[in-house]
Scaffold this active site. Structure first.
Site, PDB file in Angstrom:
ATOM      1  N   ALA A  21      -4.602 -30.931 -76.403  1.00 29.87           N
ATOM      2  CA  ALA A  21      -5.485 -31.308 -75.297  1.00 29.87           C
ATOM      3  C   ALA A  21      -5.452 -32.801 -75.008  1.00 29.87           C
ATOM      4  O   ALA A  21      -6.023 -33.247 -74.019  1.00 29.87           O
ATOM      5  CB  ALA A  21      -6.914 -30.865 -75.594  1.00 29.87           C
ATOM      6  N   ASN A  27      -4.498 -42.739 -79.617  1.00 29.76           N
ATOM      7  CA  ASN A  27      -3.513 -42.029 -80.422  1.00 29.76           C
ATOM      8  C   ASN A  27      -2.361 -41.661 -79.491  1.00 29.76           C
ATOM      9  O   ASN A  27      -2.461 -40.730 -78.685  1.00 29.76           O
ATOM     10  CB  ASN A  27      -4.154 -40.777 -81.034  1.00 29.76           C
ATOM     11  CG  ASN A  27      -3.206 -39.993 -81.920  1.00 29.76           C
ATOM     12  OD1 ASN A  27      -1.998 -39.992 -81.707  1.00 29.76           O
ATOM     13  ND2 ASN A  27      -3.755 -39.309 -82.912  1.00 29.76           N
ATOM     14  N   ASN A 112      -9.831 -37.600 -92.357  1.00 31.57           N
ATOM     15  CA  ASN A 112     -11.032 -38.007 -91.627  1.00 31.57           C
ATOM     16  C   ASN A 112     -12.262 -37.211 -92.032  1.00 31.57           C
ATOM     17  O   ASN A 112     -13.327 -37.398 -91.454  1.00 31.57           O
ATOM     18  CB  ASN A 112     -10.831 -37.832 -90.116  1.00 31.57           C
ATOM     19  CG  ASN A 112      -9.689 -38.658 -89.580  1.00 31.57           C
ATOM     20  OD1 ASN A 112      -8.773 -38.114 -88.986  1.00 31.57           O
ATOM     21  ND2 ASN A 112      -9.723 -39.954 -89.793  1.00 31.57           N
ATOM     22  N   ARG A 140     -14.606 -34.741 -82.343  1.00 35.09           N
ATOM     23  CA  ARG A 140     -14.637 -34.883 -83.792  1.00 35.09           C
ATOM     24  C   ARG A 140     -16.058 -35.125 -84.313  1.00 35.09           C
ATOM     25  O   ARG A 140     -16.358 -34.841 -85.479  1.00 35.09           O
ATOM     26  CB  ARG A 140     -13.711 -36.006 -84.234  1.00 35.09           C
ATOM     27  CG  ARG A 140     -12.257 -35.813 -83.770  1.00 35.09           C
ATOM     28  CD  ARG A 140     -11.257 -36.150 -84.819  1.00 35.09           C
ATOM     29  NE  ARG A 140     -11.382 -35.325 -86.011  1.00 35.09           N
ATOM     30  CZ  ARG A 140     -10.613 -35.467 -87.094  1.00 35.09           C
ATOM     31  NH1 ARG A 140      -9.691 -36.415 -87.114  1.00 35.09           N
ATOM     32  NH2 ARG A 140     -10.784 -34.686 -88.142  1.00 35.09           N
ATOM     33  N   GLU A 176     -14.711 -43.251 -89.893  1.00 33.07           N
ATOM     34  CA  GLU A 176     -13.575 -42.338 -89.762  1.00 33.07           C
ATOM     35  C   GLU A 176     -13.081 -41.804 -91.102  1.00 33.07           C
ATOM     36  O   GLU A 176     -11.990 -41.262 -91.203  1.00 33.07           O
ATOM     37  CB  GLU A 176     -12.450 -43.054 -89.024  1.00 33.07           C
ATOM     38  CG  GLU A 176     -12.815 -43.500 -87.620  1.00 33.07           C
ATOM     39  CD  GLU A 176     -12.874 -42.362 -86.610  1.00 33.07           C
ATOM     40  OE1 GLU A 176     -11.894 -41.590 -86.528  1.00 33.07           O
ATOM     41  OE2 GLU A 176     -13.892 -42.241 -85.904  1.00 33.07           O
ATOM     42  N   ARG A 216     -12.292 -47.828 -84.202  1.00 35.22           N
ATOM     43  CA  ARG A 216     -13.152 -46.680 -84.533  1.00 35.22           C
ATOM     44  C   ARG A 216     -13.999 -46.894 -85.789  1.00 35.22           C
ATOM     45  O   ARG A 216     -15.015 -46.237 -85.958  1.00 35.22           O
ATOM     46  CB  ARG A 216     -12.282 -45.436 -84.711  1.00 35.22           C
ATOM     47  CG  ARG A 216     -11.439 -45.100 -83.486  1.00 35.22           C
ATOM     48  CD  ARG A 216     -10.719 -43.781 -83.662  1.00 35.22           C
ATOM     49  NE  ARG A 216      -9.784 -43.525 -82.580  1.00 35.22           N
ATOM     50  CZ  ARG A 216      -9.071 -42.415 -82.475  1.00 35.22           C
ATOM     51  NH1 ARG A 216      -9.187 -41.472 -83.388  1.00 35.22           N
ATOM     52  NH2 ARG A 216      -8.229 -42.260 -81.472  1.00 35.22           N
ATOM     53  N   HIS A 252      -5.994 -45.702 -86.888  1.00 30.40           N
ATOM     54  CA  HIS A 252      -6.558 -45.716 -88.238  1.00 30.40           C
ATOM     55  C   HIS A 252      -5.661 -46.556 -89.143  1.00 30.40           C
ATOM     56  O   HIS A 252      -4.447 -46.662 -88.907  1.00 30.40           O
ATOM     57  CB  HIS A 252      -6.642 -44.296 -88.834  1.00 30.40           C
ATOM     58  CG  HIS A 252      -7.639 -43.407 -88.178  1.00 30.40           C
ATOM     59  ND1 HIS A 252      -7.384 -42.083 -87.894  1.00 30.40           N
ATOM     60  CD2 HIS A 252      -8.910 -43.647 -87.753  1.00 30.40           C
ATOM     61  CE1 HIS A 252      -8.450 -41.541 -87.324  1.00 30.40           C
ATOM     62  NE2 HIS A 252      -9.377 -42.471 -87.228  1.00 30.40           N
ATOM     63  N   CYS A 371      -2.546 -37.619 -92.821  1.00 32.76           N
ATOM     64  CA  CYS A 371      -3.726 -37.182 -92.069  1.00 32.76           C
ATOM     65  C   CYS A 371      -4.233 -35.835 -92.554  1.00 32.76           C
ATOM     66  O   CYS A 371      -5.414 -35.531 -92.450  1.00 32.76           O
ATOM     67  CB  CYS A 371      -3.390 -37.074 -90.576  1.00 32.76           C
ATOM     68  SG  CYS A 371      -3.427 -38.626 -89.673  1.00 32.76           S
TER      69      CYS A 371
END
Length: 447
Positions: A21, A27, A112, A140, A176, A216, A252, A371
């Site tokens: 999406a 990112n 995360n 998120r 995060e 973030r 990140h 991740c």
């Protein structure tokens, strides 16, 4: 006095609504694949295969379950009413981006999920968990409640484990999780140094900050977690991420640096004040030599590092004490990165081996091997005290493969997110999964 301890990796199992999406501004990979057709079944099987390869090499490998998606409770809080099908139809018609956000499988990136401090570092000598509020992104920010339930179901015994709620939501305390947190140490069971990397100081408008993409993680959030976890000044280092790196797509710290044991593998543009960061770590690592592996921009330009996710690799300490770097396949597709990896192994430093992992479905959405995992250092007693139904074994691996094959779709488009059958399929799958893993009723629809 130290105890024998092990670093366990808990990977997020990719959920049935894995889709592209493009929800994550900042990112680059997430944005570049927006609206492409995804393959949830392939993504989940890729993730399981990665876990199995590491388990077969002797690493303790655990699993964190996906969340219920689309998340109807969130949509109902926003005023959508009627049957589940009517809610999905109304959201798809009025705001398809909101439907995509409520359907995101982003909890697969468990780096995360939370920040974890081992018992050797904390004042009460318990393992501390704080789920990340992830307030920078709406899709998120709805994760932390179920994440907290999952962690409490796995790490239940209060003798050994302490759980905190997520920090207050809002940009000032944006957190995060472990994506901006690295623990450095000698032996895992001995006190170490927890490196918190932040993007900006929320209460100081004059402090350095990125100009293009948002930062973030705030210093204020990082300091709050250190306080909650009972970390003394000797156990924590706070370092600012280079704003130029954030503006290049390093959303990140784990996209530009990764550490394990006494090894810190990082790009020369990772930190705003590189020298001070290294000195602060060395001072607190008294008795243990820090082994920095610094990657020069001349060898790997910053944009190549971002495109390849070189630093979003897993750095794993092998049984002989040497380090294995588990990289995504994209690292071998970019000439500068591939050449650097060959040189890295040949030079005989602390990283002795590089292994390629295929996590392409995750990479297309902006998440590499690092991740996908949350690291939890556990003593032998803590390992025995946790719920072991989530530890990957040969039998569990086979069962989960059969579960994925039976419940996941081969393809998923954005239009499919409004299909009430997808919601039913997902709920049925997750209800069965909690039984397989022995987690109890962690989902809203089960309560």
């Amino acid at each position: 006095m130290s105890q024998h301890a092990t670093e366990a990796n808990f990977d997020g199992l990719v959920g049935p609504t894995h889709n592209y999406a493009g929800l994550s501004w900042g990112n680059v990979a997430s944005k570049s694949n927006v609206a492409a057709t995804s393959n949830p079944k392939e993504a989940a099987l890729q993730g399981l295969k990665k876990m199995k390869l590491l388990a077969d090499r002797g690493f303790v490998q655990g699993i964190l379950p996906p969340h219920e998606r689309p998340h109807l409770p969130t949509l109902r809080k926003l005023g959508f009413t009627g049957s589940d099908g009517q809610v999905l139809s109304a959201v798809a018609r009025e705001n398809p981006v909101l439907l995509a956000a409520a359907s995101s499988a982003s909890c697969m990136w468990t780096a995360n999920a939370a920040t974890v401090s081992p018992s050797a570092d904390t004042a009460d000598h318990r393992v501390h968990f704080t789920p990340a509020n992830l307030s920078a992104k709406f899709h998120r920010s709805i994760e932390h409640e179920v994440t907290g339930r999952s962690l409490r179901s796995i790490f239940t015994d209060e003798t050994y484990f302490a759980h905190h709620p997520a920090l207050p939501s809002g940009s000032h305390f944006g957190d995060e999780g472990a994506a901006n947190h690295t623990r450095l140490c000698g032996e895992y069971g001995k006190p170490g140094v927890e490196l918190f990397v932040y993007g900006q100081q929320a209460f100081d408008d004059s402090a350095p900050a990125p100009k293009k993409f948002p930062a973030r993680q705030t210093l204020e959030a990082s300091r709050a977690i250190a306080r909650l976890h009972g970390l003394s000044d000797e156990r924590a280092v706070f370092a600012q991420q280079n704003p130029l790196a954030i503006d290049a797509g390093v959303f990140h710290n784990d996209v530009i640096a990764v550490g394990n044991g006494n090894v810190l593998f990082y790009h020369d543009q990772a930190f705003l004040d590189e020298e001070r960061t290294l000195n602060d770590i060395r001072t607190r690592l008294a008795g243990t030599e820090l082994k920095p592996v610094r990657v020069s921009s001349d060898d790997v330009p910053l944009l190549d590092a971002v495109a390849s996710y070189l630093f979003n690799s897993q750095l794993l300490r092998q049984s002989d004490g040497s380090m294995l770097l588990a990289v995504p396949g994209e690292c071998r597709e970019i000439a500068s990165v591939s050449a650097y990896l060959d040189k890295l192994v040949a030079q005989g430093g602390p990283i002795s081996a590089v292994e390629v992992f295929d996590v392409k479905q995750s990479m297309r959405n902006g998440g590499g091997p690092a991740c996908l995992r949350l690291r939890v250092v556990l003593t032998d007693d803590e390992l025995k005290a946790m719920h072991d139904g989530v530890i990957l074994t040969d039998a569990l691996y086979e069962r989960l493969n059969i579960w994925v094959e039976g419940h996941y779709r081969d393809e998923l488009s954005q239009a499919d997110l409004a299909d009430p059958m997808l919601l039913d399929e997902s709920r049925h799958a997750l209800d069965e999964l909690t039984g397989i893993l022995g987690l109890g009723s962690i989902y809203d629809f089960q309560r």
